[in-house]
Write a protein that holds these residues in place. Structure first.
Motif, PDB file in Angstrom:
ATOM      1  N   VAL A 509      37.199  37.301  58.673  1.00 27.18           N
ATOM      2  CA  VAL A 509      37.655  36.367  59.720  1.00 27.18           C
ATOM      3  C   VAL A 509      36.838  35.734  60.410  1.00 27.18           C
ATOM      4  N   LEU A 530      45.593  33.991  64.585  1.00 31.16           N
ATOM      5  CA  LEU A 530      44.624  34.624  63.880  1.00 31.16           C
ATOM      6  C   LEU A 530      44.516  36.453  64.074  1.00 31.16           C
ATOM      7  N   GLN A 532      46.762  38.260  64.780  1.00 33.86           N
ATOM      8  CA  GLN A 532      47.441  38.884  63.702  1.00 33.86           C
ATOM      9  C   GLN A 532      47.529  39.102  62.135  1.00 33.86           C
ATOM     10  N   VAL A 533      46.508  38.088  61.804  1.00 36.38           N
ATOM     11  CA  VAL A 533      45.607  38.315  60.280  1.00 36.38           C
ATOM     12  C   VAL A 533      45.039  39.400  60.310  1.00 36.38           C
ATOM     13  N   GLN A 536      47.043  42.620  59.836  1.00 36.36           N
ATOM     14  CA  GLN A 536      47.993  42.200  58.872  1.00 36.36           C
ATOM     15  C   GLN A 536      47.098  42.913  58.028  1.00 36.36           C
ATOM     16  N   ARG A 566      42.597  39.146  52.113  1.00 40.46           N
ATOM     17  CA  ARG A 566      41.585  38.651  51.796  1.00 40.46           C
ATOM     18  C   ARG A 566      41.212  37.348  51.211  1.00 40.46           C
ATOM     19  N   PHE A 569      44.674  35.065  52.939  1.00 38.25           N
ATOM     20  CA  PHE A 569      43.811  34.027  54.370  1.00 38.25           C
ATOM     21  C   PHE A 569      42.807  32.988  53.563  1.00 38.25           C
ATOM     22  N   GLN A 572      45.130  29.687  52.482  1.00 43.95           N
ATOM     23  CA  GLN A 572      45.930  29.232  53.606  1.00 43.95           C
ATOM     24  C   GLN A 572      44.599  29.300  54.518  1.00 43.95           C
ATOM     25  N   VAL A 578      46.831  28.018  58.773  1.00 44.14           N
ATOM     26  CA  VAL A 578      46.949  29.493  59.490  1.00 44.14           C
ATOM     27  C   VAL A 578      46.651  28.537  60.857  1.00 44.14           C
ATOM     28  N   ALA A 673      49.856  36.995  54.433  1.00 45.37           N
ATOM     29  CA  ALA A 673      50.026  36.799  55.869  1.00 45.37           C
ATOM     30  C   ALA A 673      51.200  36.327  56.702  1.00 45.37           C
ATOM     31  N   MET A 677      50.134  32.783  59.205  1.00 43.27           N
ATOM     32  CA  MET A 677      49.299  31.875  59.180  1.00 43.27           C
ATOM     33  C   MET A 677      49.654  30.796  59.385  1.00 43.27           C
TER      34      MET A 677
END
Length: 711
Positions: A509, A530, A532-533, A536, A566, A569, A572, A578, A673, A677
């Motif tokens: 990330v 971010l 939180q992403v 996860q 990934r 993410f 998104q 996000v 996500a 996100m």
């Protein structure tokens, strides 16, 4: 050209994802393949040395959280070794943007005892509710505590009613209806508060009836929530977050610590310090969720880890050993010598106090000599005895390190083949034992191996580890010198060991944000979504329960679910879904155009402004070959995001995706996500021109490609 809403189709079709997984598993499963890109294996010997620019790319890949646009060229021009020498002295590197942005996290600069006052634990709230502790009289803290106490009492009453059989746990439909009603009430209250002059809004919230305070903070939706937070200062944002949670307010500290870590990883100019702080925290892992560790972890990372990350290992080891976070996490604070003056007595719960071996075991197995370091179970027990008395002064009050002689086991002990004699100061016995461990060849080898594994290869070359070990022993465990020995080695500077390590979720990330020049320092509100992403994806920051810390090798992170997450993410993020971050593909392409040497240009034009779409025009290539502007854009984005290290298969899959008719896009937030996100902070995005959408598609697929997962 894809439609503005069609980028999601490749996930359902599975075309690109299948290719990504196949390539990724080839890297993860085939050890020789992990030693470098396929093009090297076919054309170069494993020992081929990197040229200046390749070495710059290697330095940046390993000792930052990913290159920013143009950073590799800057390092190459400066000289990779000169850049690394500069990074080894972080105090001399100005970092004004991050220093300013860190003001958004006031809790990180407070003493643990002060944190407990501003962010009371459930224990504090329960004691006040039961009349065992007075309610604060401070005009700001008092209404906050009243709200937390109200929430605590509401919860207790509900649980008591369910236990007594006079009430039932609400069904899911009922909970949904209750939440909808609370959200409606919060909207009404928020509109009233927004009508108040901005400087007085928090004061107006604290003046509300207690139930309205709690409802507003917990349930207010966007756009009202965003409007409120936008005009709060950092302390007021903390206060609002405390009101929104509860009754335990310590989650605010957790959130700020996690967000600050990501902020520094992405935006700091002191990248080596950030990478090494991450390495050492993982080595000396503490799970922030374990009771008192919550209010001790900020100073643990700041004063024990970060302050010694590039110094002497012996100082780092001692700093972690006697910090309350580690003492609490591995239970040494409660350890009592069986024959000490405090031994044999019971605690407040009636349990007999005794010896705790957790830290004595882990400090040898994980922190120093390693599991094969030559110690026995008797050595674990005796080291635990040596370290008795290392405790915390009132941990539930946020007190500091304390050596309690009454708890210290008297007498001499046999440990690691020699006698540790009793001294007049029992603290010195523990300090000397830790210094001895830090100086051992087993420790030098164990940690040199881990450093080489983090920065060179999952299975590091034994000869390199041996040279690093010798440097360690010759310099007394000087971390800077050991790192210099590693980066000066022929192995580090060989093609064999480039682009062969898998990024962790944090690394992935952070590198995506850095590669796309995303300014999180100017958008700190995005950091919560971010983090939180990252959680996860399997790496919730500061929340790894076992003392081993997170694994960093490919076999742990390279699996189907992780790669799909990934890729999701990347999709998104490039669709600006996000945490409210705006992704500007035309600007990124323009940066690449401006940085490209004149002789390499083929007629691709930069936009007149960021709001305009890039004109993707066809150009002539040498040899009479024709290439579309779309292909040129793809080539340039490959250079921007992956330094051109892209397989022909990945390029072909992206080209095929760009030319495939697209299906309808699923609902926003679909996929792994989800809410983290698309969260409430994300504003609706206007429809994009086809060319901008095409650039977003290219960026998403490159960020989700197997090549981007490696560094």
């Amino acid at each position: 050209m894809p439609s503005p809403r069609g980028v999601v189709s490749f996930l359902s079709a599975g075309v690109f994802c299948t290719g990504l997984l196949a390539a990724a598993f080839a890297h993860a499963a085939d050890t020789p393949a992990r030693h470098g890109p396929a093009r090297h294996a076919a054309t170069e010997a494993p020992s081929a040395s990197l040229d200046n620019r390749e070495l710059a790319a290697q330095m940046v890949a390993r000792f930052t959280f990913g290159p920013q646009p143009g950073e590799v060229d800057t390092v190459a021009k400066m000289g990779p070794d000169a850049w690394f020498a500069q990074q080894l002295q972080p105090d001399a590197i100005p970092d004004p943007a991050v220093d300013h942005a860190m003001g958004s996290f006031p809790s990180l600069y407070m003493k643990p005892s002060d944190l407990l006052v501003r962010f009371p634990s459930n224990f504090f709230i329960r004691q006040i509710s039961e009349g065992k502790r007075p309610l604060p009289t401070d005009p700001v803290l008092k209404p906050i505590y009243e709200t937390l106490i109200w929430k605590y009492q509401q919860r207790q009453a509900q649980q008591a009613a369910i236990a007594a059989g006079t009430a039932q746990e609400p069904a899911d439909d009922q909970k949904k209806q209750q939440r909808q009603e609370s959200t409606r009430q919060a909207q009404v209250i928020a509109d009233q508060i927004l009508a108040v002059n901005r400087p007085q809004r928090m004061q107006a919230i604290l003046a509300l009836p207690v139930e309205q305070r709690g409802t507003l903070a917990e349930f207010v939706p966007d756009p009202q929530k965003g409007l409120l937070l936008r005009d709060f200062n950092a302390r007021e944002k903390e206060q609002f977050a405390v009101l929104a949670g509860g009754p335990d307010a310590l989650h605010v500290i957790d959130g700020e610590l996690q967000q600050a870590k990501l902020l520094r990883a992405v935006a700091s100019q002191r990248q080596l310090l950030e990478v090494m702080t991450d390495f050492w925290y993982n080595h000396f892992n503490v799970d922030i969720r374990k009771d008192a560790a919550q209010w001790y972890t900020p100073t643990y990372e700041r004063d024990a880890i970060r302050a010694h990350a590039l110094g002497k290992f012996s100082d780092l080891l001692l700093a972690t050993a006697q910090h309350p976070a580690m003492l609490y996490y591995l239970d040494n604070w409660s350890s009592v010598g069986p024959d000490s003056r405090a031994g044999g007595k019971t605690n407040k719960k009636g349990a007999e106090r005794g010896l705790n071996e957790n830290y004595g075991r882990e400090v040898m197995e994980l922190h120093t000599v390693g599991v094969d370091g030559g110690y026995t179970q008797a050595d674990v027990t005796n080291l635990a005895k040596i370290l008795t008395g290392w405790t915390i002064d009132q941990p539930q009050q946020g007190g500091g390190f304390l050596f309690d002689e009454r708890r210290h086991e008297p007498g001499s002990v046999e440990w690691f083949g020699h006698t540790v004699n009793e001294t007049s100061n029992g603290y010195d016995e523990g300090r000397q034992a830790l210094s001895w461990l830090a100086a051992q060849p087993q420790t030098a080898h164990h940690i040199s191996f881990q450093l080489a594994q983090r920065f060179v290869a999952d299975d590091p070359p034994p000869a390199l580890v041996d040279r690093m070990t010798k440097t360690w022993l010759a310099t007394g465990g000087d971390i800077r010198e050991v790192l210099l020995a590693m980066v000066s080695s022929p192995e580090f500077r060989s093609h064999r060991y480039t682009h062969n390590l898998v990024k962790t979720p944090l690394g992935f990330v952070a590198s995506a944000l850095r590669a796309t020049d995303t300014d999180v320092a100017e958008n700190p509100g995005s950091l919560g979504a971010l983090t939180q992403v990252i959680a996860q994806m399997g790496e919730p920051l500061y929340q790894d329960q076992p003392p081993t810390g997170y694994d960093t090798t490919a076999d742990h992170w390279m699996n189907t679910a992780a790669l799909v997450a990934r890729l999701n993410f990347a999709l998104q993020f490039t669709q600006s879904k996000v945490g409210g971050l705006h992704f500007d593909a035309p600007r990124l392409l323009a940066e690449g155009l401006l940085a490209r040497p004149a002789q390499a240009a083929h007629g691709l034009r930069a936009p007149a402004s960021h709001a305009q779409t890039v004109a993707l025009t066809a150009s002539d290539l040498p040899g009479g070959q024709q290439v579309s502007g779309q292909d040129e854009a793809l080539t340039l984005m490959e250079q921007m995001l992956l330094a051109g290290q892209v397989s022909g298969k990945t390029t072909a899959v992206i080209q095929r995706e760009l030319s495939t008719p697209q299906a309808e896009e699923p609902a926003p937030g679909a996929g792994m996500a989800g809410a983290a996100m698309t969260g409430a902070a994300a504003a609706p995005q206007p429809a994009m021109p086809d060319a901008t959408q095409a650039l977003n598609t290219i960026a998403a697929l490159l960020l989700g490609s197997p090549e981007f997962q490696l560094h």
